[in-house]
Design a protein around this motif. Structure first.
Motif, short mmCIF file in Angstrom:
data_model
loop_
_atom_site.label_atom_id
_atom_site.label_comp_id
_atom_site.label_asym_id
_atom_site.label_seq_id
_atom_site.Cartn_x
_atom_site.Cartn_y
_atom_site.Cartn_z
N LYS A 1 12.47 143.78 14.93
CA LYS A 1 13.39 143.05 14.51
C LYS A 1 14.49 144.10 14.07
N ARG A 2 15.92 143.59 14.59
CA ARG A 2 17.07 144.59 14.01
C ARG A 2 17.05 143.99 12.60
N LEU A 3 17.95 145.15 11.83
CA LEU A 3 18.09 145.06 10.39
C LEU A 3 19.22 144.05 10.13
N GLY A 4 20.13 143.60 10.92
CA GLY A 4 21.16 142.71 10.69
C GLY A 4 20.42 141.25 10.70
N GLN A 5 19.56 141.25 11.81
CA GLN A 5 18.81 140.00 12.19
C GLN A 5 18.01 139.50 10.91
N GLN B 1 30.79 149.71 13.60
CA GLN B 1 29.77 150.87 13.84
C GLN B 1 30.36 151.63 15.07
N GLN C 1 11.34 145.33 7.53
CA GLN C 1 11.51 145.79 9.05
C GLN C 1 10.27 146.66 9.50
N LEU D 1 28.74 145.53 13.37
CA LEU D 1 28.32 146.51 14.61
C LEU D 1 29.78 146.71 15.26
N ILE E 1 23.79 150.20 9.79
CA ILE E 1 24.49 148.89 9.50
C ILE E 1 24.23 148.47 8.23
N VAL F 1 27.56 140.68 10.47
CA VAL F 1 26.84 141.43 11.23
C VAL F 1 27.71 141.89 12.19
#
Length: 589
Positions: free
Chosen positions: A49-53, A73, A42, A70, A20, A66
């Motif tokens: 936590k997710r990278l996008g968040q 992706q 991260q 996604l 992402i 994001v």
């Protein structure tokens, strides 16, 4: 020039299966330093936590950025539906029931190539595309992702006004195609396969069948019955154990509809003289729905029954199947025994399988091996090794059970004890340290003993292995929306062998009937149980060839609550009615 509604400045092909962070860099939303900083966070301060968040919290990207990344992706385009004009042909390609169930909006449709483009709320709803191809008959399906709020607004605008019945009538109002008329004008014996194949792929037939299936799923029906008669074709649904005729379907659609079912179930559409069984799998957003198909040749055509197995509509939790607290304690104790046989008994459709699955679900641990022999396998449960009986290949319950003993199981489920051979192997399994669950078809718990003895099981083996028998029935629940108090008549009380003095101070309820419950006064079902736990006095009576009546009397003396007594408690709790308990249980005279 980009297509209308397209947000991404780069093609989807450049985003598929990429990390992402790299996608967001390609989109021009962040630079490489931002990506590295987010990865560092991260691994240290933002673990889990997710990278996008993390990038959103850092203020580098928006939640929409994001979502676009996604979707890309997964190989899906993210569209802004506000800037798209949806043609009427696209909206008409999908019925309201289907659009609302899958939460999708068709935005483009080509009738000649049967190609459709649909916008969906979730990038993970890939199952919708499979169903559009396999069940709806679209040849080419393109999925895009859009803002859930936009999709909800479009669903409300274009599909919210029509009721299910109105949508069905709109399909029936369409003109029949030449293929349907050709099929309707021929007898079952003379019609050729090519004519029938053309009729099954007709748009009206495809939409009508899918509408009937969606209605059944939405109304929580357990079965769909398609029944040909001399002058009519009936489509009925079984809801809460009772059959209702939901939509009048003209007789000229009988053969194309039945053939369409056979196509979906991968059955032979040219074979119209022998019974056939198959299965249709559907993946709805709410979960997997399997339709078990049984086709039966009759005097006036083929009768079809589709059993709806909706996993989202079944409770596989022992605490939630309707057991009272004291009965739950008994069942929990019996299923935790190291070995022995536990039998669940009752007529077809009384919830035996659900009860057994709930018990297996509770026992389904990493240190326990569970094997099941079923006919057919109704629900796939992770952690269970499930095998299906195949009589044509001589794979019977007895043969499967014999093989099970070489698989080192802890717990075995045998779908049904139908003959002496199966009963003997089940007994052998329990004597060698296995816990065996099985079902029988008898009226109540005590009469199961007579049934097993009648099969030829020796009484000394029965007393050595049998731990408990659970009899059950399903009664309809009073609809909570139109529930009201009422005073039963003396005649109604007499049906339960009660006098007005016996129920003094008790309050009785019934359903008045409303839109939610189809004017029936009932919504949903409730299980009532009769649990006979084996003990030494009962074993002595079995060894002495005691009658069913003697066994029942002894079991009640030792604390067994009969089906009627359990039903009476449910009436007093305001959950069901006198009529339901009388209909489903035997008098205890």
């Amino acid at each position: 020039m980009p297509e209308p509604g397209v947000i991404s400045p780069i093609p989807v092909s450049e985003m598929v299966k990429r990390p992402i962070g790299r996608i967001l860099v390609k989109l021009g939303k962040i630079v490489r330093d931002d990506y590295q900083a987010a990865v560092q966070a991260q691994q240290t301060t933002h673990k889990g936590k997710r990278l996008g968040q993390i990038l959103v919290e850092m203020g580098k990207v928006t939640p929409l950025d994001v979502e676009v990344a996604l979707a890309g992706q997964k190989g899906l385009q993210y569209l802004d539906l506000a800037s798209i004009e949806i043609p009427p042909a696209a909206l008409g390609a999908l019925q309201a029931a289907s659009a609302n169930t899958y939460r999708i909006v068709p935005i483009a449709f080509d009738a000649a190539s049967k190609s459709i483009t649909v916008a969906m709320q979730s990038r993970d709803n890939i199952a919708a595309a499979d169903d559009l191809r396999n069940v709806f008959g679209f040849r080419n399906v393109t999925c895009v992702v859009a803002d859930p709020k936009q999709i909800e607004a479009l669903l409300a605008k274009h599909y919210g006004g029509k009721s299910m019945a109105e949508a069905g009538k709109a399909i029936l109002a369409e003109q029949d195609s030449a293929a349907v008329k050709a099929a309707a004008g021929r007898s079952a014996a003379s019609i050729d396969v090519s004519t029938l194949a053309d009729a099954t792929s007709d748009n009206k037939v495809v939409q009508m069948l899918h509408h009937l299936i969606m209605m059944a799923i939405n109304d929580k029906a357990s079965d769909i019955h398609m029944e040909p008669f001399e002058d009519e074709f009936k489509v009925r649904y079984r809801i809460d154990g009772v059959l209702y005729e939901m939509l009048p379907v003209p007789k000229n659609l009988a053969m194309p509809l039945v053939s369409r079912v056979k196509v979906l179930a991968k059955l032979n559409i040219s074979e119209r003289r022998l019974p056939q069984d198959g299965r249709i799998e559907m993946s709805l957003p709410s979960g997997q729905v399997d339709l078990r198909v049984a086709v039966l040749p009759t005097m006036f055509g083929e009768s079809v029954v589709l059993r709806v197995l909706d996993r989202s509509n079944v409770q596989l939790d022992l605490e939630r199947i309707g057991l009272r607290d004291d009965d739950l304690a008994k069942v929990t104790a019996m299923i935790n025994k190291p070995n022995g046989i536990v039998i669940v008994t009752g007529p077809t459709g009384s919830g035996k399988t659900t009860t057994l699955y709930a018990a297996l679900n509770k026992l389904n641990e990493r240190d326990t091996k569970l094997l099941t022999a079923e006919d057919p396998v109704e629900y796939d449960i992770n952690g269970l090794i499930q095998c299906q009986v195949n009589v044509e290949q001589e794979l019977t319950f007895a043969r499967l059970l014999r093989s099970f003993l070489r698989q080192d199981p802890d717990i075995i489920l045998v779908g049904e004890v139908r003959d002496l051979e199966t009963a003997q192997i089940a007994i052998q399994a329990s004597l060698t340290g296995h816990l065996v669950f099985t079902t029988l078809h008898t009226n109540d718990a005590p009469s199961s003993i007579a049934r097993l003895l009648d099969l030829g099981v020796e009484s000394f083996l029965l007393t050595a292995t049998l731990e408990a028998i659970v009899a059950q029935r399903l009664v309809r629940r009073i609809c909570t929306q139109c529930k009201e108090e009422f005073l039963p008549s003396e005649e109604q009380l007499m049906e339960l062998a009660l006098r007005p003095t016996d129920v003094a101070g008790r309050t009785f309820f019934r359903g008045r009937g409303c839109e939610r419950c189809n004017k029936s006064g009932y919504k949903g079902r409730l299980a009532i149980f009769e649990i006979m736990v084996m003990n030494d006095p009962l074993r002595e009576l079995i060894m002495g060839q005691g009658s069913t009546a003697v066994l029942r009397h002894e079991a009640r003396k030792r604390g067994m609550r009969t089906l009627r007594e359990c039903g009476l408690l449910s009436i007093y709790d305001g959950q069901t009615t006198i009529d339901e308990v009388v209909r489903e249980t035997l008098s205890e005279d």
